[in-house]
Design an enzyme around this catalytic site. Structure first.
Site, PDB file in Angstrom:
ATOM      1  N   CYS A  16      46.081  45.223  27.753  1.00 18.68           N
ATOM      2  CA  CYS A  16      47.506  45.434  28.016  1.00 18.68           C
ATOM      3  C   CYS A  16      48.382  44.368  27.362  1.00 18.68           C
ATOM      4  CB  CYS A  16      47.775  45.518  29.510  1.00 18.68           C
ATOM      5  SG  CYS A  16      47.368  44.036  30.451  1.00 18.68           S
ATOM      6  N   LYS A  46      41.124  47.218  42.025  1.00 20.67           N
ATOM      7  CA  LYS A  46      42.449  46.794  41.575  1.00 20.67           C
ATOM      8  C   LYS A  46      43.418  47.954  41.763  1.00 20.67           C
ATOM      9  CE  LYS A  46      44.888  45.129  37.431  1.00 20.67           C
ATOM     10  NZ  LYS A  46      44.727  44.777  36.002  1.00 20.67           N
ATOM     11  N   LYS A  66      42.434  43.065  44.144  1.00 19.37           N
ATOM     12  CA  LYS A  66      43.728  42.689  43.572  1.00 19.37           C
ATOM     13  C   LYS A  66      44.717  43.831  43.817  1.00 19.37           C
ATOM     14  CE  LYS A  66      46.006  41.470  39.202  1.00 19.37           C
ATOM     15  NZ  LYS A  66      45.865  41.336  37.744  1.00 19.37           N
TER      16      LYS A  66
END
Length: 321
Positions: free
Chosen positions: A119, A194, A247
């Site tokens: 990303c 996540k 996360k």
């Protein structure tokens, strides 16, 4: 006769003796964001105390961390040029490989973890090669280049690799690539659970990774799903992950506990940018006792079951311990 629980609270030394959980400096991994250039240390407006740094400044930052007793960092690279496939992430002379080599040369005792994702390196801000038909990331095409990225990190001297893109099969892919290249002893810390969270906003400022279209809900987890969250982490354990992760952390303490009870692997949590920024700005506004709330938050992560905490608060916490 009723039980007098307060007997064990009346003396500070006794309170310390019966305390069940503790926060230590070596519980922490500190995130660093590196870019090319020299003498660059640019504070991120949304995250006071967090900086984009050139490699020379990151090396100096490691001196500060060591003085505080923090010897583990996780590196994120910000390249000068981004393209559709994140080519800089695959380059042995790219920003992340160059940073790892320089930091390990200057501080061989530092434990350097690398975030493995695309990303930060793509011009579209998504975590891999785009499937234009479905307007999402092409899972298997991204797996193919993720193996290459892992080898680049390993050859540069990374001590652990942490894939964060939430591609199905990523752990098996990396383990196969690393083992086949002689890196069978290099551990993998999976971002195994996540969530597609709104808490990541400030991170996209510092990592310059805001998606150019859509969002990441097609590959990151639905925040509503508890059973799937457990299954994601267990699947990564079965594929060979050495450490699992949840996360974000603060809104997912129940998931941390669920996964802690489902596995014997070490468990990390990522205390993400939005969580950090909320405490920072609330403290600056005088709404909370910042240091007290920060320490209470860290203790909450440990109590929920975390062994490792990735946090932008790490330096401040270590300074108070």
């Amino acid at each position: 006769m009723f039980q007098r629980f307060r007997r064990n609270r009346l003396n500070s030394h006794l309170r310390a003796l019966v305390r069940e959980y503790h926060v230590r400096a070596d519980d922490f991994i500190y995130p660093l964001f590196v870019r090319s250039g020299e003498g660059i240390k640019s504070e991120v407006a949304s995250m006071p105390g967090v900086y984009q740094m050139s490699i020379d400044e990151a090396i100096r930052e490691c001196e500060t961390l060591k003085a505080l007793g923090i010897y583990s960092i996780i590196l994120f690279g910000i390249p000068d040029v981004k393209d559709s496939v994140g080519s800089d992430a695959l380059d042995e002379n790219g920003i992340i490989a160059t940073a790892v080599k320089a930091i390990k040369r200057a501080h061989p005792e530092m434990f350097v973890v690398t975030d493995l994702c695309f990303c930060e390196y793509t011009d579209h801000g998504h975590c891999g090669i785009i499937d234009h038909v479905h307007e999402t990331v092409d899972n298997d095409a991204t797996l193919a280049i993720s193996g290459q990225q892992a080898i680049v990190h390993a050859q540069a001297g990374a001590d652990m690799i942490a894939p964060s893109g939430m591609m199905d099969g990523i752990i098996e892919t990396l383990r196969t690539a690393l083992d086949g290249s002689g890196f069978e002893n290099l551990p993998v810390m999976s971002y195994s659970t996540k969530f597609a969270s709104g808490y990541y906003g400030p991170f996209r400022d510092v990592a310059e990774s805001t998606p150019s279209f859509g969002d990441r809900a097609t590959y990151q987890m639905d925040p509503a799903n508890r059973r799937e969250a457990i299954a994601e982490s267990i699947a990564d354990e079965m594929q060979g992950a050495d450490i699992l992760m949840v996360k974000p952390a603060l809104a997912y303490l129940d998931i941390i506990r669920d996964i802690r009870e489902a596995t014997s692997l070490p468990l990390a949590v990522y205390n993400v940018s939005g969580e950090y920024a909320m405490l920072k700005h609330a403290g600056k506004a005088g709404l909370i006792d910042y240091e007290r709330v920060m320490m209470e938050t860290m203790l909450g992560f440990k109590r929920a079951g975390a062994d490792i905490i990735i946090s932008y608060h790490a330096k401040e916490v270590a300074g108070l311990l």
